[in-house]
Design a protein around this motif. Structure first.
Motif, short mmCIF file in Angstrom:
data_model
loop_
_atom_site.label_atom_id
_atom_site.label_comp_id
_atom_site.label_asym_id
_atom_site.label_seq_id
_atom_site.Cartn_x
_atom_site.Cartn_y
_atom_site.Cartn_z
N TYR A 216 82.86 9.46 40.43
CA TYR A 216 82.85 10.85 40.92
C TYR A 216 81.54 11.54 40.57
CZ TYR A 216 84.47 15.37 42.41
OH TYR A 216 84.59 16.56 43.08
N GLY B 204 72.21 3.48 51.69
CA GLY B 204 71.84 4.77 51.12
C GLY B 204 70.46 5.16 51.63
N ALA B 205 69.57 5.55 50.69
CA ALA B 205 68.22 5.95 51.08
C ALA B 205 67.23 4.99 50.42
CB ALA B 205 67.96 7.38 50.64
N ILE C 124 73.15 8.47 46.30
CA ILE C 124 72.68 7.68 47.46
C ILE C 124 71.78 8.52 48.39
CG2 ILE C 124 74.50 5.92 47.52
CD1 ILE C 124 74.64 8.70 49.99
N GLY C 125 71.50 9.77 48.03
CA GLY C 125 70.52 10.55 48.78
C GLY C 125 69.10 10.07 48.54
N CYS C 126 68.89 9.29 47.47
CA CYS C 126 67.58 8.70 47.19
C CYS C 126 67.67 7.18 47.02
CB CYS C 126 66.98 9.28 45.91
SG CYS C 126 66.52 11.02 46.05
N ASP D 146 78.94 10.38 43.01
CA ASP D 146 79.05 10.95 44.36
C ASP D 146 78.70 12.44 44.38
OD1 ASP D 146 79.81 8.54 45.41
OD2 ASP D 146 81.95 8.91 45.10
N GLU D 147 79.16 13.18 43.38
CA GLU D 147 78.94 14.64 43.44
C GLU D 147 77.48 14.99 43.16
OE1 GLU D 147 81.05 17.06 40.64
OE2 GLU D 147 80.30 15.96 38.91
N ASN D 148 76.71 14.03 42.67
CA ASN D 148 75.29 14.29 42.50
C ASN D 148 74.45 13.60 43.57
OD1 ASN D 148 74.97 16.03 40.06
ND2 ASN D 148 76.30 14.43 39.24
N ASN D 149 75.13 13.06 44.58
CA ASN D 149 74.46 12.54 45.77
C ASN D 149 73.41 11.47 45.44
OD1 ASN D 149 74.16 12.50 48.55
ND2 ASN D 149 72.48 14.00 48.55
#
Ligand code: HEM
Ligand code: HEM
Ligand SMILES: [Fe+2]
Lengths: 466, 141
Positions: B54, B71-72, B62-64, B57-60
């Motif tokens: 959790y 992901g990225a 896979i945004g980087c 995910d809540e800190n994202n």
């Protein structure tokens, strides 16, 4: 344009272009952060910029698909839209929700946003493209329901052409395929498996049907070719999409924890996925050859003919490059994927959106076609954007090659950050090509601000003189 | 040709093909669903691991980053980071962000509690034991 209610498409198209502009600005920022990691940090960390970029992409594409549906469904059904008022209200709800979501991304830390929007109760955040907080996801469903109700009622009371059936059917599919966004298993392997129902299900399944329907509509209108022929082609094309694409989803299951049989299934079926794109090219050029009229909107014809070619390059060719399991073993999750993602999303879905906008906007503005000058601006914008996007894709492919050679397939593999440093020149090229794209976009947008209708008489004179 | 192959036939191929392959896909997915728990050791998904997930995910993240290649592409692979770096390094790393080195790619500081950090590392450890058909090709991810 035959029905007054088709006019509700106009705000959708304009809204889509506004969000498209925003998407590109964030793309440029993200691209620059690849070169200068301190840029705008910590105010705008990379992940915030990236999700603003990708979410704006998805939203503006959805918005232009909706505009296209409100434009096409009444005309095909030969009746007014069931409720133009509902469509208009829905537009403002959608546009406002999209804008608020992006503002929340920019000004609220993601974990805090999750906390205040009830993510703990039903976790859905933290997945690519589906980063939206719960209220936004629910909003998307409501907007989709409103669209589906409106176009389905219109379809029921009117003529049921194959184009309309495919279009409305695939809009239902689009909405249904969004529902797994609410399903986020705790098991990460299962979560990834189900995430692709949305992502692959959209871009390599359902949206190809939308693409086919829009292209078929534009070609019927612009070439005057017999509807029966167009619709038969369309069915064959969308049949090939689903025959190859459904099991083809296996190309995402090779190395993410799913059973090994997907290596075979995914490779065999996804190798067929370029076929519908080849057929789309054959189809549109055949229609061009058989055309029964010269439509004055040359720009729209150019968009419509270039779409299948660029879609083939981005989805068909670049997709093929990374789809076989042995190749993907080295290329998976590198900038090869980003190269393919950019060229495919732009070539297929951005370009079909810009095609229908190019065809419909002059009609929505009570013109037969834009003036020759406006069309020249639009066509200039077209070429700059298309060539720049090819530049972006080639640059990212270069970066992907560097990763494969130095990190993935090397005897003494370098670390990720070292390799990124070696690929720096390609990130520069990407950023310059991105600036080119931005200039092309500005030129394209400029074309909308040129007044005046297409003048047959003066164009004829010019043609005879030249 | 026109008469031999009609629009209705094309439509039936489309509908038939869609239904046929969807049915196969559903059957395969059910089978996959039963096999995944063995491949990823789902029995080891303890409450702490799930808490860690959790936080992830809540800190994202896979945004980087990527996880098993998804992901990225801005930052290193995390599916095998536990094996590459080990828990002590990872913990120290996350706590010391951002590096502030001018020009270098920056990772934010997420102000995680000790408990969140420990859970997160347990989740990364769980990730590193998934059977991914020997991917990535080497420890660098
Ligand atoms: C217009 C249609 C398509 C679009 C818009 C599209 C877009 C994308 C995007 C955005 C991704 C990256 C997803 C992520 O964030 O992880 C992706 C991955 C992928 N696509 Fe496509 N795609 C299309 C068609 C195709 C086709 C036809 C093929 C095969 C021939 C294909 C093969 C793949 C593969 C193998 C991956 C995974 C790459 C990896 O392992 O890293 N795509 N696609
Ligand atoms: C000025 C032009 C653009 C620039 C500089 C740019 C830059 C970027 C960057 C830096 C990323 C993040 C990649 C990463 O995770 O490391 C990204 C992702 C993405 N962009 Fe763009 N972009 C541009 C235009 C576009 C356009 C026109 C489209 C589509 C129509 C697009 C679609 C995407 C998609 C689908 C992703 C996710 C890719 C994936 O997950 O594989 N971008 N872009
Ligand atoms: Fe796919």
């Amino acid at each position: 344009m035959k029905y007054q209610s088709q006019k509700v498409a106009k705000p959708y198209f304009i809204g889509a272009l506004v969000l498209f502009f925003g998407q590109i600005v964030f793309g440029l920022i993200a691209g620059f952060q690849y070169l200068d990691g301190s840029f705008l940090f910590p105010g705008l960390p990379f992940d915030v910029v990236r999700m603003s970029h990708t979410n704006l992409l998805i939203v503006w594409l959805l918005m232009s698909f909706m505009g296209a549906a409100y434009f096409i469904v009444p005309e095909e059904a030969q009746t007014e839209l069931y409720s133009p008022k509902l469509a208009l209200v829905t537009f403002w709800v959608f546009f406002t929700a999209a804008a608020l979501t992006i503002l929340a991304y920019l000004f609220v830390p993601y974990a805090h946003l999750a906390a205040i929007t009830g993510n703990a109760a039903l976790p859905t955040m933290g997945r690519g493209y589906l980063e939206q907080p719960l209220p936004t996801k629910i909003g998307i469903v409501l907007v989709a329901l409103s669209l589906l109700f409106n176009v389905t009622m219109t379809l029921i009371k009117g003529r049921k052409t194959s184009i309309n059936l495919i279009l409305v059917g695939s809009l239902w599919g689009l909405a249904l395929l969004f529902l797994p966004a609410f399903y986020f298993p705790e098991d990460t392997v299962k979560a990834s498996f189900a995430w692709w129902w949305v992502v692959h299900g959209w871009v390599e399944g359902d949206w190809e049907l939308i693409l086919g329907a829009l292209l078929g509509f534009i070609l019927i209108k612009m070439t005057g070719v017999d509807r029966e022929i167009v619709e038969k082609w369309l069915y064959i094309i969308v049949a090939m999409t689903l025959v190859s694409g459904i099991i083809g989803i296996g190309h995402h299951y090779y190395y993410t924890g799913s059973p090994s049989y997907w290596i075979w299934l995914g490779s065999i079926f996804s190798i067929l996925e370029p076929v519908p794109f080849v057929l789309l090219i054959a189809f549109s050029f055949k229609m061009l050859m058989q055309r029964r009229r010269e439509h004055p909107n040359k720009a729209a014809m150019l968009w419509a003919l270039a779409t299948p070619i660029m879609a083939f390059l981005g989805a068909g060719l670049w997709g093929l490059m990374i789809t076989l399991a042995p190749a993907q073993y080295y290329m998976h999750g590198t900038n090869f994927t980003a190269a393919h993602g950019h060229l495919a999303f732009f070539g297929a879905y951005a370009m079909i959106s810009l095609s229908i906008i190019s065809y419909a906007m002059p009609l929505l503005r009570d013109r037969t076609a834009n003036s020759a000058i406006a069309q020249r601006w639009e066509i200039t914008g077209f070429w700059i954007m298309v060539l720049s996007m090819l530049g972006i894709a080639l640059a990212l492919t270069g970066a992907g090659i560097v990763t494969v050679i130095l990190q993935r397939a090397a005897d003494h593999p370098m670390s990720f950050m070292q390799v990124q440093d070696k690929a720096r020149v390609f990130f520069w090229v990407r950023e310059f090509a991105g600036l080119g794209f931005f200039i092309g976009l500005l030129i394209y947008l400029r074309s909308f601000f040129i007044a005046g209708d297409y003048e047959y008489a003066s164009e004829m004179k010019r043609a005879l003189a030249g | 040709m026109q008469q031999v192959f009609t629009k209705a036939m094309a439509r039936n191929i489309f509908l038939g093909g869609a239904v046929f392959f969807l049915a196969i896909y559903v059957a395969l997915s059910v089978d996959t669903w039963y096999r995944i728990p063995e491949r990823d050791h789902a029995d080891k998904l303890s409450p702490a691991v799930l808490q860690g997930k959790y936080v992830f995910d809540e800190n994202n993240c896979i945004g980087c980053h990527t996880v098993n290649g998804e992901g990225a592409y801005f930052a290193p692979e995390l599916g095998n980071v536990y094996k590459r770096r080990g828990s002590a390094f990872i913990k120290a790393w996350i706590e010391s962000q951002p590096t502030g080195v001018p020009g270098r790619r920056q990772m934010p500081n997420f102000h995680l509690s000790q408990k969140q950090l420990d859970d997160l590392i347990l989740y990364l450890q769980w990730l590193s034991n998934i059977d991914t058909n020997n991917w990535p090709p080497n420890i660098q991810g």
